[in-house]
Scaffold this motif. Structure first.
Motif, PDB file in Angstrom:
ATOM      1  N   TRP A 417      18.133   8.770   3.786  1.00 32.95           N
ATOM      2  CA  TRP A 417      17.052   9.240   2.924  1.00 32.95           C
ATOM      3  C   TRP A 417      17.387  10.648   2.457  1.00 32.95           C
ATOM      4  O   TRP A 417      18.306  11.285   2.967  1.00 32.95           O
ATOM      5  CB  TRP A 417      15.709   9.199   3.659  1.00 32.95           C
ATOM      6  N   ILE A 421      12.047  12.577   0.178  1.00 33.62           N
ATOM      7  CA  ILE A 421      11.326  11.519   0.890  1.00 33.62           C
ATOM      8  C   ILE A 421      10.739  12.058   2.192  1.00 33.62           C
ATOM      9  O   ILE A 421       9.561  11.855   2.499  1.00 33.62           O
ATOM     10  CB  ILE A 421      12.264  10.334   1.188  1.00 33.62           C
ATOM     11  N   LYS A 534      18.202   2.053   3.316  1.00 33.52           N
ATOM     12  CA  LYS A 534      17.606   3.161   2.579  1.00 33.52           C
ATOM     13  C   LYS A 534      16.139   3.295   2.973  1.00 33.52           C
ATOM     14  O   LYS A 534      15.339   2.375   2.778  1.00 33.52           O
ATOM     15  CB  LYS A 534      17.744   2.922   1.073  1.00 33.52           C
ATOM     16  N   THR A 536      12.316   4.655   2.781  1.00 34.47           N
ATOM     17  CA  THR A 536      11.352   5.086   1.766  1.00 34.47           C
ATOM     18  C   THR A 536      10.244   5.890   2.429  1.00 34.47           C
ATOM     19  O   THR A 536      10.160   5.967   3.665  1.00 34.47           O
ATOM     20  CB  THR A 536      10.762   3.872   1.033  1.00 34.47           C
ATOM     21  N   LYS A 537       9.362   6.460   1.617  1.00 32.78           N
ATOM     22  CA  LYS A 537       8.279   7.288   2.171  1.00 32.78           C
ATOM     23  C   LYS A 537       7.325   6.469   3.038  1.00 32.78           C
ATOM     24  O   LYS A 537       6.680   7.001   3.951  1.00 32.78           O
ATOM     25  CB  LYS A 537       7.514   7.977   1.047  1.00 32.78           C
ATOM     26  N   ASP A 538       7.254   5.155   2.797  1.00 36.36           N
ATOM     27  CA  ASP A 538       6.365   4.312   3.594  1.00 36.36           C
ATOM     28  C   ASP A 538       6.933   4.014   4.982  1.00 36.36           C
ATOM     29  O   ASP A 538       6.204   3.547   5.862  1.00 36.36           O
ATOM     30  CB  ASP A 538       6.113   2.987   2.860  1.00 36.36           C
ATOM     31  N   GLY A 617       5.368  11.500  -0.757  1.00 36.85           N
ATOM     32  CA  GLY A 617       6.701  12.077  -0.795  1.00 36.85           C
ATOM     33  C   GLY A 617       6.681  13.540  -0.379  1.00 36.85           C
ATOM     34  O   GLY A 617       5.619  14.141  -0.199  1.00 36.85           O
TER      35      GLY A 617
END
Length: 665
Positions: A417, A421, A534, A536-538, A617
């Motif tokens: 990341w 992020i 990869k 993610t913000k979640d 983010g």
């Protein structure tokens, strides 16, 4: 005062013995330093006499060693083992009369003696030398196993004397002397036999006998085999070799601080040196007429020295460096002994952690319900990477990569990341572990190894997250052991994985987006490629609710203070969801201490839903955003939208690539 220092030193020694047990008197890892080489066979009386006659240079091929004698007991690189060469193995088998395959690939049968064959000469040789004695002589000859020893054996049994009679009318005779062939009988007396019987008895030819006896009248010493013993015309003179040795010996050498007794023979040169630089300095200092070739310099360096080039100073252990300075400066012998004992304890802890990892790795191979992983955060990866020099004067966007290495099957998962992020704190590390354990770990027991970075791995946030994992039904794991390597001695398996990425990135000159690093990481290992995920913000969760559900007590059940920076082992168990078990050693025999984090109103972990860490983010600093926009003229326009859409905030501080976390052991 001296008594107090002596008592302190004794306490440290007692602690060493208590934690690691008594030290053996003989170090099993220590090189004995003996130059002994086992001989090919037991010496007999006859072979010993022949060796005395020939001298030390005529030994069995089993005892052939390299012409160059290493200065140290173990060289930097493997020394050639000439006794294992095919041609020498073939030569030795031939000397012993055994079956072998010649250079043309034809199978040559073993030497055998036919005792049933009768001699037709007037002497009746087969009656003088009985079959049993023939077998003994035949076996004794080939048991020598050396061409020179066998030649000497034949040399001693044949007498050469000037001829007494001449049977040709020609003035010149081809025969200038006579030979008398004698062999010992059962009583040990030498009896004369004919030439044909002698040849059959030892399985030799006319040519072999002629070469042995060619100069016996003039030189009463057995001849030696001169094949392969000539001095090459291009052989480097010994005085030039000595100049190279003297040059290398001028450089200061250092011991490694990483281990207690492994690689004790290896010494290290300064980290800013290297073989190319060493050769360049040698050529500057040495006159051209006395120089050797680059190949010969490397050969001497690799085969006669056990030297390597030290890792950069930034890679050294701060505590080892501190001990070294204090020990060298200390004048009191009592205080110096105390410091040496403390340093020894430090190295024993480091070695204990590495040994435990090897043990756990072997356990994982035998136990199908155990998973052993190693995790570490790679050094930050900059974006963009371009050849323009202005890039060095601008702030760049950081990409983070957490590697998780399965010790059993060498499967590596990389979680990637960038700083838009999330950051690289304990919640980010824990989020990656949370996803890995949920998707990859299907066993009841999990052992995790990491370094001692307090800001990322050894803290209350990671502890509560592990308690959450073992208690929650969504995860198979119900027991987690988190073990830590000693700072400065953490050779993690992930470091090798990261090294492959560093090596591969040299082939990618331009990296414009953080996603380009994913391409590099995927290509880093050809066999069993890295699994790259990869983030993610979640995917990043906050541990705030978990921390609010406990009381972060600072004392144990025995009312002793919890020293987080000295913890070497953490244990989390499903049956005790709010109790943290820990100890300050990696030794299996040391008992765990515990601290209870539960408070009166604590909920069970299963009733807590984790919130996202950065729902929208993570913004970067305004200064960094400005620098990234300044680099857009050097980035293809198709990628500009990524940089222009990055969120920034004036209150966000710049994330610089330094290690601010405190490590301790």
């Amino acid at each position: 005062m001296e008594n107090d220092q002596q008592e302190s030193s004794n306490n440290v020694d007692n602690e060493l013995r208590e934690i690691f047990g008594p030290e053996s008197e003989e170090d099993p890892f220590q090189d004995s330093g003996s130059d002994y080489q086992p001989s090919g066979r037991n010496s007999t009386a006859s072979s010993t006499d022949l060796i005395d006659i020939l001298g030390d240079e005529n030994q069995s091929p089993n005892n052939i060693t390299s012409e160059i004698t290493p200065v140290q007991s173990k060289p930097r690189k493997r020394v050639r083992q000439t006794s294992k060469w095919k041609k020498n193995v073939r030569k030795e088998k031939r000397s012993r009369g055994e079956e072998y395959i010649n250079v043309k690939g034809v199978l040559v049968p073993p030497k055998q003696i036919d005792t049933a064959c009768e001699c037709n000469c007037q002497r009746k040789c087969h009656e003088k030398i009985l079959p049993s004695q023939q077998i003994i002589l035949f076996n004794s000859f080939y048991a020598l196993g050396n061409y020179n020893l066998q030649s000497s054996f034949l040399f001693s049994l044949i007498k050469v004397m000037p001829k007494k009679t001449c049977h040709t009318a020609s003035a010149v005779s081809r025969r200038s002397n006579s030979r008398v062939y004698q062999v010992p009988n059962c009583d040990g007396l030498h009896v004369t036999v004919c030439k044909e019987f002698f040849k059959k008895l030892f399985g030799v030819s006319d040519g072999r006998l002629s070469r042995v006896l060619k100069n016996k009248l003039a030189i009463p010493i057995p001849p030696t085999d001169q094949r392969g013993n000539h001095v090459p015309s291009n052989k480097t003179p010994e005085n030039k070799i000595q100049i190279v040795k003297n040059f290398i010996n001028k450089f200061p050498k250092y011991e490694s601080h990483y281990t207690l007794h492994k690689s004790t023979n290896r010494m290290f040169l300064a980290p800013d040196l290297g073989l190319p630089k060493l050769i360049a300095l040698y050529k500057e200092e040495t006159p051209p007429s006395e120089q050797v070739s680059n190949f010969m310099f490397r050969k001497v360096f690799n085969e006669q020295f056990n030297l390597s080039f030290h890792a950069p100073i930034t890679d050294s252990c701060k505590k080892c460096d501190n001990f070294k300075i204090k020990i060298e400066a200390e004048e009191s012998s009592v205080k110096k002994d105390e410091l040496n004992s403390q340093r020894k304890l430090h190295l024993l802890k480091a070695e204990s952690a590495r040994n435990n990892f090897k043990i756990d790795k072997n356990r994982a191979a035998d136990d199908s319900d155990l998973t052993v992983i190693v995790f570490d955060l790679m050094k930050t990866l900059p974006t963009p990477v371009i050849s323009t020099g202005i890039c060095y004067y601008k702030r760049q966007l950081w990409t983070y990569c957490l590697g998780i290495h399965n010790a059993h099957n060498d499967e590596v998962t990389m979680y990637v990341w960038n700083e838009t992020i999330a950051s690289r704190g304990p919640q980010e590390i824990g989020s990656c572990l949370l996803r890995y354990i949920k998707e990859k770990v299907k066993t009841k027991k999990l052992i995790m190894y990491s370094d001692q970075c307090g800001g990322q791995n050894r803290n209350i946030k990671m502890a509560t997250l592990c308690q959450y994992i073992v208690a929650h039904p969504d995860y198979t794991v119900d027991n987690i052991d988190h073990k830590f390597y000693v700072s400065g001695h953490s050779y993690l398996a992930c470091d090798q994985d990261f090294g492959l990425v560093e090596k591969k990135k040299k082939f990618y000159k331009n990296i414009y987006l953080p996603d380009d690093w994913i391409t590099v990481i995927k290509a880093a290992r050809d066999r069993n490629p890295f699994n790259v995920i990869k983030m993610t913000k979640d995917d990043f969760i906050s541990t705030k609710k978990l921390e609010n559900n406990i009381t972060n007590r600072k004392v144990t059940a025995e009312k002793s203070k919890v020293q987080w920076l000295s913890i070497q082992w953490l244990l989390f168990n499903k049956m005790h969801p709010f109790i943290l078990f820990f100890k300050y050693s990696n030794n299996e025999d040391v008992l765990f201490e515990n601290v209870d984090f539960k408070k009166r109103v604590s909920k069970h972990w299963t009733g807590i839903k984790l919130d996202p860490l950065y729902p929208d983010g993570k913004p970067i600093s305004t200064e960094k955003k400005k620098d990234l926009l300044d680099l857009l003229p050097f980035i293809p326009p198709v990628h500009h939208s990524f940089y222009t859409s990055i969120k920034d905030n004036v209150s966000v501080r710049n994330d610089i690539d330094v290690e601010n976390d405190i490590d301790s052991d």
